[in-house]
Design an enzyme around this catalytic site. Structure first.
Site, PDB file in Angstrom:
ATOM      1  N   TYR A  33       0.828  -1.212   0.000  1.00  0.00           N
ATOM      2  CA  TYR A  33       0.000   0.000   0.000  1.00  0.00           C
ATOM      3  C   TYR A  33       0.859   1.256   0.000  1.00  0.00           C
ATOM      4  O   TYR A  33       2.071   1.189   0.196  1.00  0.00           O
ATOM      5  CB  TYR A  33      -0.949   0.002   1.210  1.00  0.00           C
ATOM      6  CG  TYR A  33      -0.296   0.309   2.543  1.00  0.00           C
ATOM      7  CD1 TYR A  33       0.575  -0.596   3.152  1.00  0.00           C
ATOM      8  CD2 TYR A  33      -0.511   1.523   3.199  1.00  0.00           C
ATOM      9  CE1 TYR A  33       1.183  -0.302   4.366  1.00  0.00           C
ATOM     10  CE2 TYR A  33       0.091   1.816   4.414  1.00  0.00           C
ATOM     11  CZ  TYR A  33       0.937   0.892   4.997  1.00  0.00           C
ATOM     12  OH  TYR A  33       1.549   1.183   6.190  1.00  0.00           O
ATOM     13  N   ARG A  52       8.211   4.095  -4.672  1.00  0.00           N
ATOM     14  CA  ARG A  52       8.194   3.104  -3.581  1.00  0.00           C
ATOM     15  C   ARG A  52       7.138   2.041  -3.836  1.00  0.00           C
ATOM     16  O   ARG A  52       7.340   0.855  -3.531  1.00  0.00           O
ATOM     17  CB  ARG A  52       7.961   3.808  -2.239  1.00  0.00           C
ATOM     18  CG  ARG A  52       8.125   2.858  -1.065  1.00  0.00           C
ATOM     19  CD  ARG A  52       8.090   3.567   0.258  1.00  0.00           C
ATOM     20  NE  ARG A  52       6.811   4.212   0.505  1.00  0.00           N
ATOM     21  CZ  ARG A  52       6.558   5.027   1.535  1.00  0.00           C
ATOM     22  NH1 ARG A  52       7.523   5.308   2.404  1.00  0.00           N
ATOM     23  NH2 ARG A  52       5.375   5.576   1.687  1.00  0.00           N
ATOM     24  N   ARG A 100      -8.207 -21.136  -0.454  1.00  0.00           N
ATOM     25  CA  ARG A 100      -7.097 -20.619   0.347  1.00  0.00           C
ATOM     26  C   ARG A 100      -5.890 -21.543   0.230  1.00  0.00           C
ATOM     27  O   ARG A 100      -6.001 -22.746   0.509  1.00  0.00           O
ATOM     28  CB  ARG A 100      -7.518 -20.502   1.819  1.00  0.00           C
ATOM     29  CG  ARG A 100      -6.441 -19.929   2.718  1.00  0.00           C
ATOM     30  CD  ARG A 100      -6.914 -19.832   4.153  1.00  0.00           C
ATOM     31  NE  ARG A 100      -5.876 -19.302   5.017  1.00  0.00           N
ATOM     32  CZ  ARG A 100      -4.893 -20.024   5.565  1.00  0.00           C
ATOM     33  NH1 ARG A 100      -4.845 -21.336   5.349  1.00  0.00           N
ATOM     34  NH2 ARG A 100      -3.988 -19.464   6.324  1.00  0.00           N
ATOM     35  N   HIS A 102      -1.351 -21.162   0.517  1.00  0.00           N
ATOM     36  CA  HIS A 102      -0.292 -20.178   0.755  1.00  0.00           C
ATOM     37  C   HIS A 102       0.451 -19.754  -0.519  1.00  0.00           C
ATOM     38  O   HIS A 102       0.741 -18.576  -0.698  1.00  0.00           O
ATOM     39  CB  HIS A 102       0.720 -20.724   1.768  1.00  0.00           C
ATOM     40  CG  HIS A 102       0.221 -20.684   3.181  1.00  0.00           C
ATOM     41  ND1 HIS A 102      -0.866 -21.420   3.596  1.00  0.00           N
ATOM     42  CD2 HIS A 102       0.643 -19.992   4.256  1.00  0.00           C
ATOM     43  CE1 HIS A 102      -1.085 -21.181   4.876  1.00  0.00           C
ATOM     44  NE2 HIS A 102      -0.181 -20.310   5.302  1.00  0.00           N
ATOM     45  N   LYS A 147       6.509  -1.897   1.911  1.00  0.00           N
ATOM     46  CA  LYS A 147       5.308  -1.297   2.507  1.00  0.00           C
ATOM     47  C   LYS A 147       4.139  -2.263   2.355  1.00  0.00           C
ATOM     48  O   LYS A 147       3.257  -2.106   1.505  1.00  0.00           O
ATOM     49  CB  LYS A 147       5.015   0.074   1.876  1.00  0.00           C
ATOM     50  CG  LYS A 147       4.111   0.935   2.760  1.00  0.00           C
ATOM     51  CD  LYS A 147       4.236   2.398   2.455  1.00  0.00           C
ATOM     52  CE  LYS A 147       3.215   3.240   3.192  1.00  0.00           C
ATOM     53  NZ  LYS A 147       3.347   3.248   4.645  1.00  0.00           N
ATOM     54  N   GLU A 180      12.700   2.539  13.904  1.00  0.00           N
ATOM     55  CA  GLU A 180      11.799   3.620  13.472  1.00  0.00           C
ATOM     56  C   GLU A 180      10.549   3.567  14.339  1.00  0.00           C
ATOM     57  O   GLU A 180      10.462   2.776  15.283  1.00  0.00           O
ATOM     58  CB  GLU A 180      11.444   3.455  11.992  1.00  0.00           C
ATOM     59  CG  GLU A 180      10.711   2.157  11.680  1.00  0.00           C
ATOM     60  CD  GLU A 180      10.303   2.007  10.213  1.00  0.00           C
ATOM     61  OE1 GLU A 180      10.137   3.010   9.510  1.00  0.00           O
ATOM     62  OE2 GLU A 180      10.124   0.845   9.799  1.00  0.00           O
ATOM     63  N   LEU A 204      11.184   1.240   6.914  1.00  0.00           N
ATOM     64  CA  LEU A 204      10.537   1.665   5.678  1.00  0.00           C
ATOM     65  C   LEU A 204      11.314   2.875   5.142  1.00  0.00           C
ATOM     66  O   LEU A 204      11.641   3.772   5.930  1.00  0.00           O
ATOM     67  CB  LEU A 204       9.089   2.085   5.975  1.00  0.00           C
ATOM     68  CG  LEU A 204       8.296   2.474   4.726  1.00  0.00           C
ATOM     69  CD1 LEU A 204       7.831   1.228   3.983  1.00  0.00           C
ATOM     70  CD2 LEU A 204       7.106   3.341   5.092  1.00  0.00           C
TER      71      LEU A 204
HETATM   72  N1  PDD Z   1       2.976   5.098   7.632  1.00  0.00           N
HETATM   73  N2  PDD Z   1       7.687   3.953   8.989  1.00  0.00           N
HETATM   74  C1  PDD Z   1       6.578   3.205   8.997  1.00  0.00           C
HETATM   75  C2  PDD Z   1       6.608   1.873   9.644  1.00  0.00           C
HETATM   76  C3  PDD Z   1       5.395   3.698   8.412  1.00  0.00           C
HETATM   77  O1  PDD Z   1       4.281   2.942   8.409  1.00  0.00           O
HETATM   78  C4  PDD Z   1       5.397   4.986   7.832  1.00  0.00           C
HETATM   79  C5  PDD Z   1       4.180   5.560   7.172  1.00  0.00           C
HETATM   80  C6  PDD Z   1       6.596   5.730   7.857  1.00  0.00           C
HETATM   81  C7  PDD Z   1       6.686   7.090   7.239  1.00  0.00           C
HETATM   82  O2  PDD Z   1       6.702   6.976   5.842  1.00  0.00           O
HETATM   83  P1  PDD Z   1       6.230   8.157   4.894  1.00  0.00           P
HETATM   84  O3  PDD Z   1       7.058   9.323   5.237  1.00  0.00           O
HETATM   85  O4  PDD Z   1       6.501   7.645   3.529  1.00  0.00           O
HETATM   86  O5  PDD Z   1       4.766   8.403   5.171  1.00  0.00           O
HETATM   87  C8  PDD Z   1       7.714   5.178   8.438  1.00  0.00           C
HETATM   88  C9  PDD Z   1       1.791   5.330   6.831  1.00  0.00           C
HETATM   89  C10 PDD Z   1       1.475   6.761   6.625  1.00  0.00           C
HETATM   90  C11 PDD Z   1       0.635   4.496   7.341  1.00  0.00           C
HETATM   91  O6  PDD Z   1       0.862   3.313   7.551  1.00  0.00           O
HETATM   92  O7  PDD Z   1      -0.467   4.988   7.460  1.00  0.00           O
END
Ligand code: PDD
Length: 314
Positions: A33, A52, A100, A102, A147, A180, A204
């Site tokens: 996403y 990304r 279903r 895997h 992501k 993070e 991320l």
């Molecule tokens: N989250 N790290 C993680 C684990 C994240 O899920 C996100 C963003 C970020 C920041 O990334 P960016 O600057 O590209 O938004 C860092 C999104 C917004 C979410 O899951 O809603």
């Protein structure tokens, strides 16, 4: 206000979207996403989010997505939703199989969902006064650079923060290195140096993180990409989060102890101000997709700069 969706090309209110129970996104979290911020009808850092997205698709081997068409649909949905301030969500799953199982199905068409909701900026008081964070072990997998919608560890961590009265969690590995936040990146000032976790499989590659790295360079703040240890937090003089919706958000308390003087510091304030200027420039420029329908664009600046001396946090 109704959140507008586009499911595989069909436009409808998000509340009417139905997803098959055999969809692999639902069953396995087999999906990726993106979240984008729309300012005055225009998608900010669209190319960066798009790169990304392509990278995530490649990493999890989801194929068969017409990216040009998807991007067009995203821009059309943003325009049709008509919110000057919005958040756009885009999710691609591997699709539904007959049963279903895997392993990847022989034939499945990826499911493509876009939604655009009006953005209500609940972060704004925290951006002014600063937020509290807690630290917790990082229980995620070893490809946090993807992501993926597999966010259970992030969800549990965020809930713990909420229950502790904090806004975010800084996650740490078994050796004590902080990676993070559960849904944001972070930066810290230690020994007078701004630093952030280097990109790699542990985090991320935040679009906002990278934008802020560039901003720091442009305004003459040197930055070091080094991991910070959890125990180092007690010596940190400034700390801030970055994210698509949180933007640059000061942290003034970690695990119940004040960061620096317990108020947003000068490096954070400079970067916040620079970020606001960049958004204003972006809004005023001709670039960025999904222009808001006529009459909906606001003439006033979207937000004042943060005050130089915000009130102390509660
Ligand atoms: N989250 N790290 C993680 C684990 C994240 O899920 C996100 C963003 C970020 C920041 O990334 P960016 O600057 O590209 O938004 C860092 C999104 C917004 C979410 O899951 O809603």
């Amino acid at each position: 206000m109704t959140t507008l969706a586009n499911l595989n090309g069909k436009v409808m209110p998000l509340s009417e979207v139905m997803v098959p129970a055999l969809d692999r996104g639902f069953l396995f979290g087999d999906a990726i996403y993106e979240v984008l911020r729309v300012y005055q009808g225009k998608a900010f850092l669209l190319d960066e989010h798009w790169r990304r997205l392509e990278r995530s698709l490649e990493a999890v081997r989801i194929t068969g997505v017409d990216l040009k068409r998807l991007r067009q649909r995203l821009l059309e949905t943003i325009a049709a939703a008509g919110f000057p301030e919005a958040m756009a969500y885009l999710q691609i799953t591997r699709g539904a199989a007959a049963a279903r199982s895997h392993a990847f199905p022989e034939a499945a068409t990826p499911l493509e969902l876009i939604s655009v909701q009006e953005y209500v900026d609940t972060y704004s008081p925290y951006r002014r006064q600063g937020a509290a964070v807690i630290t917790l072990p990082d229980l995620r997998w070893e490809r946090c650079d993807v992501k993926s919608t597999n966010l259970l560890a992030n969800v549990l961590a965020t809930q713990s923060a909420k229950e502790a009265g904090a806004l975010e969690v800084l996650l740490y590995l078994a050796d004590g290195h902080l990676t993070e936040g559960s849904h944001s990146s972070f930066f810290a000032v230690l020994d007078g140096q701004l630093r952030t976790t280097p990109n790699g499989h542990a985090i991320l590659p935040g679009v906002t993180r990278q934008f802020v790295v560039g901003l720091a360079e442009r305004i003459g703040i040197s930055l070091y990409e080094h991991m910070l240890k959890r125990e180092g937090l007690t010596r940190v003089t400034e700390l801030f989060l970055t994210g698509t919706t949180s933007e640059v958000l000061p942290v003034v308390m970690a695990d119940g102890k004040p960061i620096g003087e317990g108020k947003p510091g000068p490096v954070t304030r400079r970067l916040q101000a620079a970020y606001v200027v960049e958004v204003e420039k972006f809004v005023a420029s001709g670039v960025g997709g999904g222009a808001a329908p006529r009459g909906q664009q606001k003439k006033t600046p979207r937000r004042a700069l943060p005050p130089p001396h915000p009130p102390a946090p509660q």
